[in-house]
Motif scaffolding. Structure first.
Motif, PDB file in Angstrom:
ATOM      1  N   ARG A 159      -1.859   8.754  -8.330  1.00 15.56           N
ATOM      2  CA  ARG A 159      -1.922   8.294  -6.942  1.00 15.56           C
ATOM      3  C   ARG A 159      -2.364   9.418  -6.017  1.00 15.56           C
ATOM      4  O   ARG A 159      -3.112   9.205  -5.076  1.00 15.56           O
ATOM      5  CB  ARG A 159      -0.543   7.790  -6.510  1.00 15.56           C
ATOM      6  CG  ARG A 159      -0.468   7.285  -5.079  1.00 15.56           C
ATOM      7  CD  ARG A 159       0.971   6.973  -4.694  1.00 15.56           C
ATOM      8  NE  ARG A 159       1.048   6.065  -3.573  1.00 15.56           N
ATOM      9  CZ  ARG A 159       1.089   6.430  -2.286  1.00 15.56           C
ATOM     10  NH1 ARG A 159       1.042   7.703  -1.966  1.00 15.56           N
ATOM     11  NH2 ARG A 159       1.162   5.533  -1.347  1.00 15.56           N
ATOM     12  N   LYS A 183      -8.565  13.545   3.546  1.00 16.71           N
ATOM     13  CA  LYS A 183      -7.802  12.412   4.078  1.00 16.71           C
ATOM     14  C   LYS A 183      -8.752  11.503   4.830  1.00 16.71           C
ATOM     15  O   LYS A 183      -9.865  11.906   5.180  1.00 16.71           O
ATOM     16  CB  LYS A 183      -6.666  12.914   4.985  1.00 16.71           C
ATOM     17  CG  LYS A 183      -7.181  13.601   6.239  1.00 16.71           C
ATOM     18  CD  LYS A 183      -6.071  14.245   7.064  1.00 16.71           C
ATOM     19  CE  LYS A 183      -6.666  14.799   8.351  1.00 16.71           C
ATOM     20  NZ  LYS A 183      -5.729  15.581   9.150  1.00 16.71           N
ATOM     21  N   SER A 185      -8.614   7.743   7.571  1.00 16.35           N
ATOM     22  CA  SER A 185      -7.907   6.589   8.132  1.00 16.35           C
ATOM     23  C   SER A 185      -8.873   5.434   8.360  1.00 16.35           C
ATOM     24  O   SER A 185      -8.631   4.592   9.216  1.00 16.35           O
ATOM     25  CB  SER A 185      -7.223   6.968   9.451  1.00 16.35           C
ATOM     26  OG  SER A 185      -6.063   7.724   9.208  1.00 16.35           O
ATOM     27  N   GLY A 187      -9.647   2.436   7.446  1.00 19.04           N
ATOM     28  CA  GLY A 187      -9.408   1.108   6.893  1.00 19.04           C
ATOM     29  C   GLY A 187      -8.481   1.111   5.698  1.00 19.04           C
ATOM     30  O   GLY A 187      -7.821   2.109   5.406  1.00 19.04           O
ATOM     31  N   ASP A 189      -6.679   1.245   2.202  1.00 16.14           N
ATOM     32  CA  ASP A 189      -6.744   2.274   1.169  1.00 16.14           C
ATOM     33  C   ASP A 189      -7.089   1.615  -0.170  1.00 16.14           C
ATOM     34  O   ASP A 189      -6.231   1.443  -1.037  1.00 16.14           O
ATOM     35  CB  ASP A 189      -5.400   2.990   1.103  1.00 16.14           C
ATOM     36  CG  ASP A 189      -5.448   4.246   0.255  1.00 16.14           C
ATOM     37  OD1 ASP A 189      -6.415   4.408  -0.519  1.00 16.14           O
ATOM     38  OD2 ASP A 189      -4.511   5.053   0.365  1.00 16.14           O
ATOM     39  N   ALA A 192      -6.181   3.522  -3.420  1.00 14.04           N
ATOM     40  CA  ALA A 192      -4.796   3.362  -3.871  1.00 14.04           C
ATOM     41  C   ALA A 192      -4.565   1.972  -4.452  1.00 14.04           C
ATOM     42  O   ALA A 192      -3.718   1.796  -5.332  1.00 14.04           O
ATOM     43  CB  ALA A 192      -3.830   3.614  -2.712  1.00 14.04           C
TER      44      ALA A 192
ATOM     45  N   ARG B 146      -2.105   5.414   9.551  1.00 14.75           N
ATOM     46  CA  ARG B 146      -2.172   6.490   8.542  1.00 14.75           C
ATOM     47  C   ARG B 146      -2.356   7.832   9.238  1.00 14.75           C
ATOM     48  O   ARG B 146      -3.273   8.615   8.941  1.00 14.75           O
ATOM     49  CB  ARG B 146      -3.296   6.233   7.534  1.00 14.75           C
ATOM     50  CG  ARG B 146      -3.093   6.923   6.190  1.00 14.75           C
ATOM     51  CD  ARG B 146      -4.240   6.698   5.196  1.00 14.75           C
ATOM     52  NE  ARG B 146      -4.346   5.337   4.763  1.00 14.75           N
ATOM     53  CZ  ARG B 146      -5.413   4.555   4.951  1.00 14.75           C
ATOM     54  NH1 ARG B 146      -6.469   5.035   5.540  1.00 14.75           N
ATOM     55  NH2 ARG B 146      -5.400   3.318   4.549  1.00 14.75           N
ATOM     56  N   ALA B 147      -1.452   8.112  10.171  1.00 12.02           N
ATOM     57  CA  ALA B 147      -1.552   9.303  11.002  1.00 12.02           C
ATOM     58  C   ALA B 147      -1.330  10.582  10.201  1.00 12.02           C
ATOM     59  O   ALA B 147      -0.728  10.578   9.128  1.00 12.02           O
ATOM     60  CB  ALA B 147      -0.522   9.222  12.135  1.00 12.02           C
ATOM     61  N   SER B 148      -1.799  11.667  10.781  1.00 15.97           N
ATOM     62  CA  SER B 148      -1.464  12.978  10.226  1.00 15.97           C
ATOM     63  C   SER B 148      -1.214  13.929  11.374  1.00 15.97           C
ATOM     64  O   SER B 148      -0.937  13.496  12.497  1.00 15.97           O
ATOM     65  CB  SER B 148      -2.559  13.476   9.287  1.00 15.97           C
ATOM     66  OG  SER B 148      -3.726  13.834   9.986  1.00 15.97           O
ATOM     67  N   ARG B 159       0.186   8.667   4.393  1.00 14.11           N
ATOM     68  CA  ARG B 159      -0.049   8.144   3.039  1.00 14.11           C
ATOM     69  C   ARG B 159       0.913   8.759   2.030  1.00 14.11           C
ATOM     70  O   ARG B 159       1.397   8.096   1.131  1.00 14.11           O
ATOM     71  CB  ARG B 159      -1.487   8.463   2.619  1.00 14.11           C
ATOM     72  CG  ARG B 159      -1.870   7.963   1.239  1.00 14.11           C
ATOM     73  CD  ARG B 159      -3.263   8.472   0.852  1.00 14.11           C
ATOM     74  NE  ARG B 159      -3.857   7.678  -0.194  1.00 14.11           N
ATOM     75  CZ  ARG B 159      -3.721   7.914  -1.508  1.00 14.11           C
ATOM     76  NH1 ARG B 159      -2.972   8.919  -1.922  1.00 14.11           N
ATOM     77  NH2 ARG B 159      -4.308   7.149  -2.403  1.00 14.11           N
ATOM     78  N   VAL B 162       5.257   8.034   3.168  1.00 15.60           N
ATOM     79  CA  VAL B 162       5.926   6.728   3.228  1.00 15.60           C
ATOM     80  C   VAL B 162       6.212   6.289   1.799  1.00 15.60           C
ATOM     81  O   VAL B 162       5.296   6.155   0.994  1.00 15.60           O
ATOM     82  CB  VAL B 162       5.046   5.670   3.925  1.00 15.60           C
ATOM     83  CG1 VAL B 162       5.760   4.319   3.920  1.00 15.60           C
ATOM     84  CG2 VAL B 162       4.729   6.092   5.350  1.00 15.60           C
ATOM     85  N   THR B 191       2.519  -0.560  -0.686  1.00 20.27           N
ATOM     86  CA  THR B 191       2.870   0.390   0.368  1.00 20.27           C
ATOM     87  C   THR B 191       1.610   1.054   0.907  1.00 20.27           C
ATOM     88  O   THR B 191       1.370   1.072   2.118  1.00 20.27           O
ATOM     89  CB  THR B 191       3.836   1.464  -0.174  1.00 20.27           C
ATOM     90  OG1 THR B 191       4.969   0.805  -0.749  1.00 20.27           O
ATOM     91  CG2 THR B 191       4.297   2.396   0.929  1.00 20.27           C
ATOM     92  N   ALA B 192       0.785   1.565   0.007  1.00 24.79           N
ATOM     93  CA  ALA B 192      -0.451   2.230   0.429  1.00 24.79           C
ATOM     94  C   ALA B 192      -1.396   1.252   1.109  1.00 24.79           C
ATOM     95  O   ALA B 192      -2.182   1.640   1.974  1.00 24.79           O
ATOM     96  CB  ALA B 192      -1.141   2.881  -0.766  1.00 24.79           C
ATOM     97  N   LEU B 193      -1.328  -0.015   0.729  1.00 24.38           N
ATOM     98  CA  LEU B 193      -2.217  -0.995   1.356  1.00 24.38           C
ATOM     99  C   LEU B 193      -1.803  -1.251   2.808  1.00 24.38           C
ATOM    100  O   LEU B 193      -2.660  -1.363   3.692  1.00 24.38           O
ATOM    101  CB  LEU B 193      -2.192  -2.306   0.563  1.00 24.38           C
ATOM    102  CG  LEU B 193      -3.142  -3.386   1.068  1.00 24.38           C
ATOM    103  CD1 LEU B 193      -4.596  -2.926   0.944  1.00 24.38           C
ATOM    104  CD2 LEU B 193      -2.928  -4.690   0.302  1.00 24.38           C
ATOM    105  N   GLY B 196      -1.971   2.300   7.116  1.00 23.13           N
ATOM    106  CA  GLY B 196      -3.367   2.368   7.547  1.00 23.13           C
ATOM    107  C   GLY B 196      -3.991   1.017   7.828  1.00 23.13           C
ATOM    108  O   GLY B 196      -5.180   0.947   8.133  1.00 23.13           O
TER     109      GLY B 196
END
Ligand SMILES: Cc1cc2nc3c(=O)[nH]c(=O)nc-3n(C[C@H](O)[C@H](O)[C@H](O)COP(=O)(O)OP(=O)(O)OC[C@H]3O[C@@H](n4cnc5c(N)ncnc54)[C@H](O)[C@@H]3O)c2cc1C
Ligand SMILES: Cc1cc2nc3c(=O)[nH]c(=O)nc-3n(C[C@H](O)[C@H](O)[C@H](O)COP(=O)(O)OP(=O)(O)OC[C@H]3O[C@@H](n4cnc5c(N)ncnc54)[C@H](O)[C@@H]3O)c2cc1C
Lengths: 459, 459
Positions: A159, A183, A185, A187, A189, A192, B146-148, B159, B162, B191-193, B196
């Protein structure tokens, strides 16, 4: 079953002798590392390009013939078995390393590259690819199962280490997911989403992976504990202390015995931890000292440091061979495998309960695990011909999974769902399992890709 | 527009005065931190429980009224604007920390908790939550975009942090994704879907987050460079050297000037790096020394070490305030923002080209960035009333995005798509954008959730 005439002709035109309906080729792709069995696929194809994969998928989708991807065939839950017949796509000929970018610490490869071949190729760069399941799996298969290994505690699982993919969809469309940036953002993912989808949503034809720098200094050791509880409690305490372990692996007394017999080791028949530290010389010294103090509190003894690269390679080769070593404890046996993963604070109780249940049911069931992640396996040795025994082993496995769910864990930390864990999916996911089914239906409306796996059956 | 009579009655029964159609409440939720504008939503609701969110969504979905989630409203691309009217769900009242589990280094919270409130709550535990966008955003909004932030180079983005979510689907179904275990291979990574997905696939009602231990030792510094190229090249070299930077932020000369005016700093008007090191005392010393050597090679000067916690807090408060400081360089201006992220080896050329294009077009366009990830922003200061100027700024921004894509990067490293980056989605994703649309259609068949954003319009 056999391929429809029309499809066979199209595929023959496309692939020539890289399409086989021969019994040996089909049987080879009906094998599985575990007790799962299924009839062979109707045919096997060895594509060489993304365009070929696209043409094959479009052709099969049109006539409703299942397509099952096959990497190295080392998955442990019957993932790649053709339970509804169809065509197996063997990626053995798509095994090229396409581009190493040392300055970005990334590499792009075809899906059939194995983890050992990749690291061989990277040797001169000072970089390595970290995910290391025990088998010499293909990177396509590892991405598809969201594999991990001994170093996930430090460097993450698939992952975390897949940056971008090229994927062929069921209808033959070719898409790219992710980028080579660290990284994004932009749209959903999709990377994953395809990682861990076990060949049910799309076929991976290219991967871009994150690499890591070879650590300046490495130190590894093995040590023994008087009992299982103290070994596992030592792990929890170590992880909670924040020591950045590069590896921390547990093997129980039965596994130590298996190593002695199978791998020529001479370990005391006790539970052991195998640990490794990566970093600058100063950091490795500090980390090793702090671990040593914690381990001493739990009565660790017989510390054996692997000082040369060869010693370390031997140590981890032994660990990677644990599955086959354990199988040798009962000649002719197959393994009913568990793969639970729990929050760190729950690990000692989970391992303890597993060991008790295994003992109470009279199984030889060695326990090993990537315990730094809270992940461990018991390998319940069964006679695959003895249905009653297999059923009893599955009950033990089922109870372990239930206990994992009860404390916020998962039924599979790294092996994936395949056939063996599918019955547990509703217990883990509830309504979310239906959501997985809805996504599968949206991307693969005719259920062409590895049907009968992972998601609920179509109504 | 206003809510359909029937729906209004149902929602009033459910929420009482936590449903508002008042102009002030609606206008407040039509605001955006950037130049994006849209009419206000038809109404605003303040749910307090997951069950309420579920009932609201089911009711709105039935009659086809859009639902837009609202966290802290700090997103920069008009994400939370009600471009098709409907109901805005403000999570300001779902702001409880539900459970801290220090021994597992996880926390479960409601989506309205802000990052500052969360870290306040964690103070006594020795743990912290690492993701730190400049604004005091809500964790629900941060997950949705999907902030950083400044520490992603070391601790990852949303990503990575969480672990699990509770999500209400468009039709009101409540699901849970992920677990509290460190890893899982149990099916698609939902979760990843949802992380973001910008409120277009489901509404997040609970998050389980990974925490990190407060580092034993922290050291931070700021230093200046003669020119932009040398500052950015220093970053690439530092990252490629493998020094585990906790933070490495770039601000250009214009931003330094803005800090002096807006934040009372007294920096030379030169490009700067702001860096931080975390670890054991020995490791921090080693890392800082190695960085110092590299920086010296690029002519770094004026090293200013922030030695007390207060000094460091001041330093990072200043950095977090960069956006507003830069806006102050042109009173009344709005920002057309770029957010590209490129592979590390491409960073120096990308920043250089951006600076040239901005200068050539006569904009005040300070450049700042989380450059350790290859991510940077230019803030093109425009008069929001001057359409021609806004259009010209968007052209500069578009060219930056195009250049990022040409070298394997992304159009948005952390801000997300919203309204502002949607036109660029086909260029980045090609056919994969249609796949995102197919997933959206599968999970939200009536296009209830934040319609008009992220995915292609329905045919
Ligand atoms: C001794 C031993 C030790 C092991 N140790 C570990 C361990 O430590 N950690 C761990 O995670 N696993 C472990 N495994 C399990 C196994 O190695 C992993 O599951 C591995 O990821 C499987 O890779 P593979 O190439 O063999 O895939 P296969 O078995 O060939 O396929 C696995 C699944 O992936 C799909 N797939 C394969 N290639 C593609 C592709 N290109 N596109 C889309 N789908 C594809 C298949 O359809 C199938 O569903 C071990 C297995 C053995 C035998
Ligand atoms: C000064 C300043 C500095 C910034 N710095 C950074 C930075 O360094 N890094 C960075 O990444 N961003 C940064 N941002 C942008 C912004 O802070 C982030 O995008 C943040 O994640 C938005 O969170 P929010 O709570 O304000 O979300 P909102 O603006 O309220 O909403 C954002 C999106 O998320 C959706 N959403 C909100 N809550 C939920 C929920 N519970 N369920 C589902 N969807 C939801 C909304 O519908 C919308 O689409 C900055 C902004 C400002 C003003």
């Amino acid at each position: 079953m056999s391929l429809p005439e029309n499809l066979r002709n199209r595929l023959c035109d496309l692939l020539g002798d890289r399409l086989s309906e021969g019994a040996a080729d089909r049987d080879h792709h009906a094998q599985s590392e575990s007790f799962h069995r299924a009839p062979p696929p109707d045919a096997v194809a060895w594509p060489e390009t993304t365009q070929e994969v696209s043409a094959i998928l479009a052709a099969c989708d049109e006539v409703g013939v299942p397509v099952i991807a096959w990497g190295a065939g080392t998955s442990l839950e019957g993932h790649a078995l053709a339970v509804r017949g169809g065509l197996t796509l063997d990626f053995g000929r798509m095994d090229r390393v396409l581009e190493v970018r040392p300055e970005d610490m990334t590499v792009s490869i075809q899906p059939g590259v194995t983890r050992e071949a990749l690291n061989q190729e990277l040797r001169a760069t000072g970089l390595f690819f970290s995910v290391d399941p025990g088998a010499n799996a293909s990177l396509g298969g590892m991405a598809a199962t969201r594999a991990s290994g001994t170093t996930a505690v430090r460097y993450g699982t698939m992952r975390d280490n897949v940056l971008a993919l090229e994927v062929v969809l069921a209808d033959g469309r070719i898409i790219r997911t992710g980028t080579r940036a660290a990284k994004s953002s932009a749209g959903y993912d999709l990377t994953a989403l395809f990682v861990g989808s076990e060949g049910t949503l799309g076929i991976i034809t290219e991967l871009t992976l994150r690499l890591h720098g070879q650590p300046e200094q490495v130190a590894a050791a093995v040590c023994a504990f008087d009992d299982l509880d103290r070994a596992v409690e030592c792990v929890s305490t170590t992880i909670q202390s924040g020591i950045p372990m590069a590896r921390i692996e547990f093997v129980d007394a039965a596994t130590a015995r298996a190593f002695n017999g199978y791998a020529g080791a001479s370990l005391p028949e006790l539970p052991h931890l195998m640990v490794e530290f990566h970093g600058s010389p100063g950091a490795v010294r500090e980390d090793a000292e702090r671990f040593g103090e914690i381990a001493a509190d739990y009565g660790a003894k017989g510390f054996d440091w692997a000082t040369t690269p060869e010693d370390r390679a031997r140590l981890w080769r032994m660990r990677h061979g644990a599955y086959h070593a354990c199988l040798s404890l009962r000649p002719g046996a197959s393994g009913v495998l568990t793969d639970i993963c729990v929050p760190m604070s729950e690990l000692p109780a989970a391992v303890h309960a597993a060991a008790e249940d295994i003992a109470a049911n009279g199984f030889i069931g060695p326990i090993v695990g990537h315990v730094g992640d809270g992940n461990f396996h018991s390998i319940l040795l069964v006679d695959p011909g003895d249905e009653a025994e297999v059923a009893r082993a599955k009950e033990v496995a089922f109870r372990m999974a239930e206990r994992a769910l009860a404390v916020g864990g998962t039924i599979t930390g790294e092996h994936g769902v395949g056939l063996g864990k599918r019955a547990l999916m509703p217990a883990q996911h509830g309504e979310a399992w239906q959501v997985m089914g809805a996504i599968k239906a949206a991307l693969d409306p005719r259920d062409t890709l590895n049907p009968g796996k992972l998601v609920p059956d179509r109504n």
